[in-house]
Design a protein around this motif. Structure first.
Motif, PDB file in Angstrom:
ATOM      1  N   PRO A 188     -18.113   2.359  15.411  1.00  0.00           N
ATOM      2  CA  PRO A 188     -17.642   4.104  15.665  1.00  0.00           C
ATOM      3  C   PRO A 188     -17.022   4.439  16.493  1.00  0.00           C
ATOM      4  N   ARG A 189     -16.376   3.512  17.444  1.00  0.00           N
ATOM      5  CA  ARG A 189     -15.421   3.799  18.465  1.00  0.00           C
ATOM      6  C   ARG A 189     -14.078   4.517  17.870  1.00  0.00           C
ATOM      7  N   ILE A 190     -13.775   3.856  16.526  1.00  0.00           N
ATOM      8  CA  ILE A 190     -12.396   4.059  16.185  1.00  0.00           C
ATOM      9  C   ILE A 190     -12.629   4.535  14.733  1.00  0.00           C
ATOM     10  N   THR A 191     -12.506   5.618  14.010  1.00  0.00           N
ATOM     11  CA  THR A 191     -12.721   5.925  12.625  1.00  0.00           C
ATOM     12  C   THR A 191     -11.622   6.745  12.189  1.00  0.00           C
ATOM     13  N   ILE A 192     -11.601   7.055  10.806  1.00  0.00           N
ATOM     14  CA  ILE A 192     -10.710   7.716  10.152  1.00  0.00           C
ATOM     15  C   ILE A 192     -11.004   9.334  10.274  1.00  0.00           C
ATOM     16  N   ARG A 193     -10.217  10.068  10.541  1.00  0.00           N
ATOM     17  CA  ARG A 193     -10.647  11.440  11.066  1.00  0.00           C
ATOM     18  C   ARG A 193     -11.555  12.115   9.782  1.00  0.00           C
ATOM     19  N   ASP A 194     -12.654  12.744   9.920  1.00  0.00           N
ATOM     20  CA  ASP A 194     -13.612  13.278   9.033  1.00  0.00           C
ATOM     21  C   ASP A 194     -14.100  12.430   8.290  1.00  0.00           C
ATOM     22  N   GLY A 195     -14.294  11.201   8.292  1.00  0.00           N
ATOM     23  CA  GLY A 195     -14.473  10.284   7.438  1.00  0.00           C
ATOM     24  C   GLY A 195     -13.972  10.185   5.967  1.00  0.00           C
ATOM     25  N   LYS A 196     -12.818  10.300   6.078  1.00  0.00           N
ATOM     26  CA  LYS A 196     -11.771  10.263   4.942  1.00  0.00           C
ATOM     27  C   LYS A 196     -11.127   8.968   4.746  1.00  0.00           C
ATOM     28  N   TRP A 197      -9.830   9.004   4.577  1.00  0.00           N
ATOM     29  CA  TRP A 197      -8.990   7.829   4.118  1.00  0.00           C
ATOM     30  C   TRP A 197      -7.470   8.100   4.327  1.00  0.00           C
ATOM     31  N   TYR A 198      -6.739   7.045   4.441  1.00  0.00           N
ATOM     32  CA  TYR A 198      -5.669   6.972   4.663  1.00  0.00           C
ATOM     33  C   TYR A 198      -4.728   6.190   3.697  1.00  0.00           C
ATOM     34  N   GLY A 199      -3.423   6.808   3.391  1.00  0.00           N
ATOM     35  CA  GLY A 199      -2.635   5.977   2.469  1.00  0.00           C
ATOM     36  C   GLY A 199      -2.092   4.547   3.017  1.00  0.00           C
ATOM     37  N   PHE A 200      -1.680   3.924   2.310  1.00  0.00           N
ATOM     38  CA  PHE A 200      -1.095   2.557   2.463  1.00  0.00           C
ATOM     39  C   PHE A 200       0.409   2.610   1.907  1.00  0.00           C
ATOM     40  N   PRO A 201       1.495   2.789   2.374  1.00  0.00           N
ATOM     41  CA  PRO A 201       2.869   2.789   1.906  1.00  0.00           C
ATOM     42  C   PRO A 201       3.291   1.587   1.143  1.00  0.00           C
ATOM     43  N   TYR A 202       4.107   1.656   0.177  1.00  0.00           N
ATOM     44  CA  TYR A 202       4.784   0.494  -0.449  1.00  0.00           C
ATOM     45  C   TYR A 202       5.643  -0.204   0.647  1.00  0.00           C
ATOM     46  N   ARG A 203       6.459   0.769   1.582  1.00  0.00           N
ATOM     47  CA  ARG A 203       7.299   0.199   2.479  1.00  0.00           C
ATOM     48  C   ARG A 203       6.581  -0.640   3.626  1.00  0.00           C
ATOM     49  N   ALA A 204       5.479  -0.595   3.727  1.00  0.00           N
ATOM     50  CA  ALA A 204       4.898  -1.463   4.580  1.00  0.00           C
ATOM     51  C   ALA A 204       4.420  -2.817   4.229  1.00  0.00           C
ATOM     52  N   LEU A 205       4.925  -3.139   2.958  1.00  0.00           N
ATOM     53  CA  LEU A 205       4.659  -4.428   2.356  1.00  0.00           C
ATOM     54  C   LEU A 205       6.288  -4.919   1.856  1.00  0.00           C
ATOM     55  N   VAL A 206       7.344  -4.398   2.447  1.00  0.00           N
ATOM     56  CA  VAL A 206       8.720  -4.652   2.073  1.00  0.00           C
ATOM     57  C   VAL A 206       9.216  -5.091   3.542  1.00  0.00           C
ATOM     58  N   PRO A 207       9.610  -6.415   3.674  1.00  0.00           N
ATOM     59  CA  PRO A 207      10.164  -6.844   4.792  1.00  0.00           C
ATOM     60  C   PRO A 207      11.581  -6.183   5.037  1.00  0.00           C
ATOM     61  N   VAL A 208      12.088  -6.043   6.153  1.00  0.00           N
ATOM     62  CA  VAL A 208      13.485  -5.610   6.574  1.00  0.00           C
ATOM     63  C   VAL A 208      14.319  -6.899   6.370  1.00  0.00           C
ATOM     64  N   GLY A 209      15.475  -6.731   5.832  1.00  0.00           N
ATOM     65  CA  GLY A 209      16.560  -7.762   5.752  1.00  0.00           C
ATOM     66  C   GLY A 209      16.569  -8.884   5.098  1.00  0.00           C
ATOM     67  N   VAL A 210      15.576  -8.899   4.266  1.00  0.00           N
ATOM     68  CA  VAL A 210      15.561 -10.141   3.285  1.00  0.00           C
ATOM     69  C   VAL A 210      15.019  -9.536   1.921  1.00  0.00           C
ATOM     70  N   GLU A 211      15.626  -9.992   0.848  1.00  0.00           N
ATOM     71  CA  GLU A 211      15.669  -9.474  -0.572  1.00  0.00           C
ATOM     72  C   GLU A 211      14.936 -10.465  -1.155  1.00  0.00           C
ATOM     73  N   GLY A 212      14.319  -9.939  -2.241  1.00  0.00           N
ATOM     74  CA  GLY A 212      13.644 -10.752  -3.289  1.00  0.00           C
ATOM     75  C   GLY A 212      12.024 -11.257  -2.623  1.00  0.00           C
ATOM     76  N   LEU A 213      11.521 -10.547  -1.762  1.00  0.00           N
ATOM     77  CA  LEU A 213      10.166 -11.070  -1.034  1.00  0.00           C
ATOM     78  C   LEU A 213       9.423  -9.849  -0.637  1.00  0.00           C
ATOM     79  N   LEU A 214       8.027  -9.882  -0.810  1.00  0.00           N
ATOM     80  CA  LEU A 214       7.195  -9.062  -0.617  1.00  0.00           C
ATOM     81  C   LEU A 214       6.067  -9.791   0.290  1.00  0.00           C
ATOM     82  N   VAL A 215       5.588  -8.976   0.916  1.00  0.00           N
ATOM     83  CA  VAL A 215       4.466  -9.696   1.882  1.00  0.00           C
ATOM     84  C   VAL A 215       2.985  -8.672   1.951  1.00  0.00           C
ATOM     85  N   ALA A 216       2.167  -9.384   1.942  1.00  0.00           N
ATOM     86  CA  ALA A 216       0.763  -8.664   1.939  1.00  0.00           C
ATOM     87  C   ALA A 216      -0.352  -9.520   2.881  1.00  0.00           C
TER      88      ALA A 216
END
Length: 457
Positions: free
Chosen positions: A368-396
């Motif tokens: 309980p030290r760190i929680t998402i505000r008000d017990g809700k949730w956040y979005g995970f953006p597609y851009r956070a899975l697309v590496p910089v500088g290299v094409e044809g590759l996704l990471v997860a």
């Protein structure tokens, strides 16, 4: 000592061609391969081990979390925010009697309101069946050793296995290796972050008298987490149990000297107490073979000593024995890939939403030290899975999100499962639409995810 080098010239046969190649059949890799194949892509999955599931079946314990933290924030209401393939897997395991489903955690509910327990062997079999049904071609006992690029685009991945060196030509490659092996070999910008965390090793014991154990812990006021009911066998119904061994005099010095916490475990079957977690060693570079070997040896000896102490000192363990240790040490964090967007702790705890989000998540492992505000949730953006500088590759998986405190949310099992479905779907759509991942129509992508059960409200 001066390092000597060998110069080799090798010719590697291109033995396989596919639309989507998933490297690493772990927590994210399974859902990635399923999503890619189900969306019409000819899909291959290569995996180092002899089964799929990775950390999910190698010591991750309960799945955290399909729901928001509503026990700590009742005004938020109860919401299942992760669905899709991850939920389908749970339902299939429940139908087979190999999962308790989503269980309310009344004690410790300010950490995670709902936990989801699965039988690991049941999951291994189910995952293989689902992959085969989807038409995924699997290569087990296979390691990625090299990547070939043309104009910054990954087009061939070289693997090593019992057949020797082989190349796989793919239109889109997905790195779900955990350690970002493919991304690093591809020349992506990566940063090692192992110094911010630890590695560990859970274990299992059989012939544990859970009724006697829980009674002793209740009497000594040592219980930190407890879930009862819905067990897969008759008898004592405690299925989730955490307790503070440091308060037991015989354990205090041993645990403090070795940095051991907890333990925290669960009991799906009568007489079994598994995923007894708490052993750890800090600052281990798991991409360094010698460092990883040294940690593995130390942790295995640590597990044996701790299990012997439980048998000797803790009521309920008198007739127990050490029955299982994982295939390998549990690693939280090694290489992190620089992606088009790097989620921050502030974005997570603030419940930030993004126009390109591909799933929602409401759990943080420091609650309980760190929680998402008000017990809700956040979005995970597609851009956070697309590496910089290299094409044809996704990471997860655990190779994204730089900050340790942010990573303590994104690396968790259910998040990784959802990330896998996202990149697998994206890769298949890229093949179908004839575009690179960076150019994928995000609204088409999100619409497809919704149609396939992903919650994006």
């Amino acid at each position: 000592m001066t390092t000597q080098f060998l110069t080799e010239t090798v010719t590697t046969p291109v033995n396989y061609n596919c639309d989507v190649l998933v490297c690493g059949g772990g927590t994210a890799g399974v859902t990635a391969a399923l999503a890619a194949a189900r969306n019409g892509a000819k899909t291959m999955l290569v995996e180092h081990g002899g089964y799929v599931g990775g950390t999910l079946v190698n010591g991750a314990g309960p799945l955290h979390s399909f729901f928001n933290l509503y026990h700590a924030y009742p005004e938020a209401g109860k919401h299942q925010v992760v669905r899709g393939i991850a939920q389908e897997i749970v339902e299939k395991l429940q139908a087979r009697g190999e999962s308790t489903g989503h269980m309310e955690q009344k004690r410790g509910g300010n950490y995670d309101s709902v936990i989801t327990l699965i039988d690991w062997e049941g999951y291994k079999a189910l995952a293989l069946e689902m992959l085969q049904e989807a038409g995924v071609q699997l290569l087990l006992h296979t390691d990625v050793v090299s990547v070939c690029k043309e104009d910054d685009r990954v087009h061939d991945v070289v693997v090593q296995n019992k057949s020797g060196r082989e190349a796989i030509c793919a239109k889109v490659v997905i790195d779900t290796t955990g350690d970002a092996d493919v991304a690093a070999l591809s020349g992506c910008e990566v940063e090692k972050r192992h110094q911010t965390t630890s590695v560990g090793m859970p274990f299992s014991m059989q012939h544990v008298d859970m009724k006697r154990l829980v009674a002793y812990l209740e009497d000594k006021q040592l219980i930190t987490q407890l879930v009862s009911g819905g067990k897969l066998s008759e008898g004592n119904q405690a299925i989730r149990l955490g307790f503070d061994l440091k308060k037991v005099p015989e354990f205090t010095q041993f645990m403090e000297e070795n940095g051991i916490w907890g333990p925290l475990g669960y009991s799906l079957h009568e007489g079994e107490f598994t995923y007894i977690n708490g052993t750890c060693i800090k600052n281990v570079d798991a991409t360094d073979a010698q460092a990883l070997s040294d940690a593995e040896i130390k942790l295995r000896l640590q597990v044996k000593q701790l299990s012997d102490m439980l048998i000797r000192y803790i009521p309920g363990f008198e007739h127990a024995y050490l029955s299982w240790t994982p295939e390998k040490v549990g690693v939280r964090l090694t290489r992190i890939v620089k992606c088009e967007h790097v989620l921050t702790l502030d974005e997570i705890v603030s419940g930030t939403r993004f126009p390109d989000e591909v799933f929602l998540y409401g759990f943080h492992d420091c609650a309980p030290r760190i929680t998402i505000r008000d017990g809700k949730w956040y979005g995970f953006p597609y851009r956070a899975l697309v590496p910089v500088g290299v094409e044809g590759l996704l990471v997860a998986g655990r190779c994204v999100t730089r900050e340790w405190e942010a990573h303590m949310s994104t690396r968790n099992t259910v998040s990784c499962m959802a990330q896998g479905q996202a990149v697998g779907t994206a890769a298949a759509l890229c093949v179908r639409e004839g575009v690179l991942p960076r150019k994928l129509d995000v609204q088409l992508f999100r619409r497809t995810l919704r149609e396939q059960g992903v919650f994006l409200d």
